[in-house]
Design an enzyme around this catalytic site. Structure first.
Site, PDB file in Angstrom:
ATOM      1  N   LYS A 130      16.645 -14.988  38.441  1.00 14.69           N
ATOM      2  CA  LYS A 130      17.532 -16.147  38.401  1.00 14.69           C
ATOM      3  C   LYS A 130      17.147 -17.067  39.559  1.00 14.69           C
ATOM      4  O   LYS A 130      17.766 -17.051  40.628  1.00 14.69           O
ATOM      5  CB  LYS A 130      18.991 -15.705  38.480  1.00 14.69           C
TER       6      LYS A 130
HETATM    7  N1  PXG Z   1      21.123 -17.145  30.717  1.00 19.53           N
HETATM    8  C1  PXG Z   1      20.801 -18.057  31.651  1.00 19.53           C
HETATM    9  C2  PXG Z   1      19.485 -18.720  31.606  1.00 19.53           C
HETATM   10  C3  PXG Z   1      21.725 -18.359  32.646  1.00 19.53           C
HETATM   11  O1  PXG Z   1      21.408 -19.265  33.576  1.00 19.53           O
HETATM   12  C4  PXG Z   1      23.279 -16.773  31.659  1.00 19.53           C
HETATM   13  C5  PXG Z   1      22.315 -16.505  30.724  1.00 19.53           C
HETATM   14  C6  PXG Z   1      24.563 -15.999  31.643  1.00 19.53           C
HETATM   15  O2  PXG Z   1      24.565 -15.042  32.678  1.00 19.53           O
HETATM   16  P1  PXG Z   1      25.901 -14.518  33.369  1.00 19.53           P
HETATM   17  O3  PXG Z   1      25.421 -13.497  34.352  1.00 19.53           O
HETATM   18  O4  PXG Z   1      26.538 -15.692  34.026  1.00 19.53           O
HETATM   19  O5  PXG Z   1      26.729 -13.938  32.305  1.00 19.53           O
HETATM   20  C7  PXG Z   1      22.991 -17.728  32.654  1.00 19.53           C
HETATM   21  C8  PXG Z   1      24.000 -18.057  33.663  1.00 19.53           C
HETATM   22  C9  PXG Z   1      27.329 -21.665  34.748  1.00 19.53           C
HETATM   23  C10 PXG Z   1      25.940 -21.517  35.065  1.00 19.53           C
HETATM   24  O6  PXG Z   1      28.002 -22.340  35.534  1.00 19.53           O
HETATM   25  C11 PXG Z   1      25.378 -20.343  34.712  1.00 19.53           C
HETATM   26  C12 PXG Z   1      24.082 -20.136  34.991  1.00 19.53           C
HETATM   27  C13 PXG Z   1      23.333 -21.152  35.586  1.00 19.53           C
HETATM   28  C14 PXG Z   1      23.916 -22.342  35.917  1.00 19.53           C
HETATM   29  C15 PXG Z   1      25.245 -22.538  35.656  1.00 19.53           C
HETATM   30  O7  PXG Z   1      27.740 -21.082  33.764  1.00 19.53           O
HETATM   31  N2  PXG Z   1      23.517 -18.959  34.676  1.00 19.53           N
END
Ligand code: PXG
Length: 296
Positions: free
Chosen positions: A154
């Site tokens: 990430k």
């Molecule tokens: N895939 C990607 C590419 C992500 O960036 C998720 C899946 C979901 O992961 P989690 O661990 O959050 O269940 C993400 C989440 C937001 C936000 O505010 C989330 C991400 C990046 C920027 C903003 O929801 N990542």
């Protein structure tokens, strides 16, 4: 709490208007850094330990040494929430490579910076999205492959997602679903994807270029506890378009039903039964102290 929002930077809580980092930070120059988006529900930081474990895993792969222990980061997150009087919050935890020179070489950066921003926030796609569902397109931009800038890390480089999001905005829909380098379904711009077929959940595996989402893992656990079978396997575009239900999961989005893809209705074109059941269960469980770290 009144007054200006306080932001944590390298051990200090500074007012938002003074929270700044250097133009020579490689996080800015190259997207060289890692981050987490986290939520706090009713004074409990949801899955905080899981988020911090993932942050350290991401950092390990890019040889970024986080200058704090996991315990210290947990305490810093809690302190930032307390200083801002927040019990319901969205938390952005960022570790940048730090200040270097204009060259790529990360060894020139002597010290990574740790930044924590906590603010009040509604679900990213909004309450209406949750109730009515969203419309999406399948983006022409493929997810970065796992043999390149894999989203298993990430990182601060989100251009791949932003290109897909721009395409969605141009098409006047809410978000974009991306295919992986092989042409199988991967995930949305910043959320994981599930389909429902014959009362079972199916979600793409990590090898499809996804970020292994914490909400995704939680939804899989919830489904299994509700006796809904869950499978991780490749999904074709035709399977996606002909599935009974589709929904997205993520920290910001929580669980959002998808009701139309490329102008094609999913199921009856309204949020599906199993999706609604999972949203209900998610809402019940997300505030439980056992699902996170309480602010104390
Ligand atoms: N895939 C990607 C590419 C992500 O960036 C998720 C899946 C979901 O992961 P989690 O661990 O959050 O269940 C993400 C989440 C937001 C936000 O505010 C989330 C991400 C990046 C920027 C903003 O929801 N990542």
């Amino acid at each position: 709490m009144s007054g200006e929002q306080l932001i944590y930077i390298d051990g200090e809580l500074v007012p938002k208007s003074e929270a700044k980092i250097s133009v020579l930070d490689h996080g800015l120059l190259y997207g060289d850094g890692v981050f987490e988006g986290i939520r706090c529900y009713n004074g409990v930081v949801f899955k905080l330990k899981e988020h911090i474990d993932r942050l350290y895993r991401s950092a390990k792969v890019i040889k970024l040494e986080i200058p704090m222990t996991k315990e210290e980061i947990i305490r810093a997150v809690i302190e930032t929430l307390k200083a801002n009087g927040l019990k319901e919050a969205y938390i952005r935890l960022i570790v940048t490579r730090g200040i270097g020179d204009l060259g790529l070489d990360p060894r020139k950066c002597s010290r990574p910076s740790v930044i924590i921003i906590a603010e009040r926030l509604e679900p990213i796609l909004g309450k209406i999205a949750r109730e009515k569902g969203v419309k999406v397109i399948v983006s022409s931009v493929r997810r970065d492959p796992v043999y390149a800038t894999s989203h298993e890390v990430k990182s601060l480089n989100y251009l791949n997602s932003i290109l897909a999001k721009l395409e969605a905005i141009n098409a006047n829909v809410d978000d974009a679903i991306m295919l992986d380098s092989r042409g199988y379904v991967s995930e949305a711009s910043a959320a994981n994807l599930f389909i429902v077929k014959d009362q079972s959940l199916i979600t793409p595996p990590v090898t499809a270029g996804i970020l292994p989402g914490i909400t995704r893992a939680f939804v899989m656990e919830l489904a299994r506890s509700m006796n809904i079978p869950v499978f991780e396997r490749d999904i074709t575009l035709v399977e996606l378009l002909t599935s009974d239900e589709v929904f997205l999961t993520g920290t910001g989005a929580e669980i959002v039903p998808v009701v139309m893809i490329n102008g094609i209705k999913i199921g009856d074109g309204v949020p599906g039964k199993i999706t609604k059941l999972l949203i209900e269960e998610f809402d019940k469980r997300k505030t439980q102290p056992s699902e996170g770290v309480p602010i104390i």
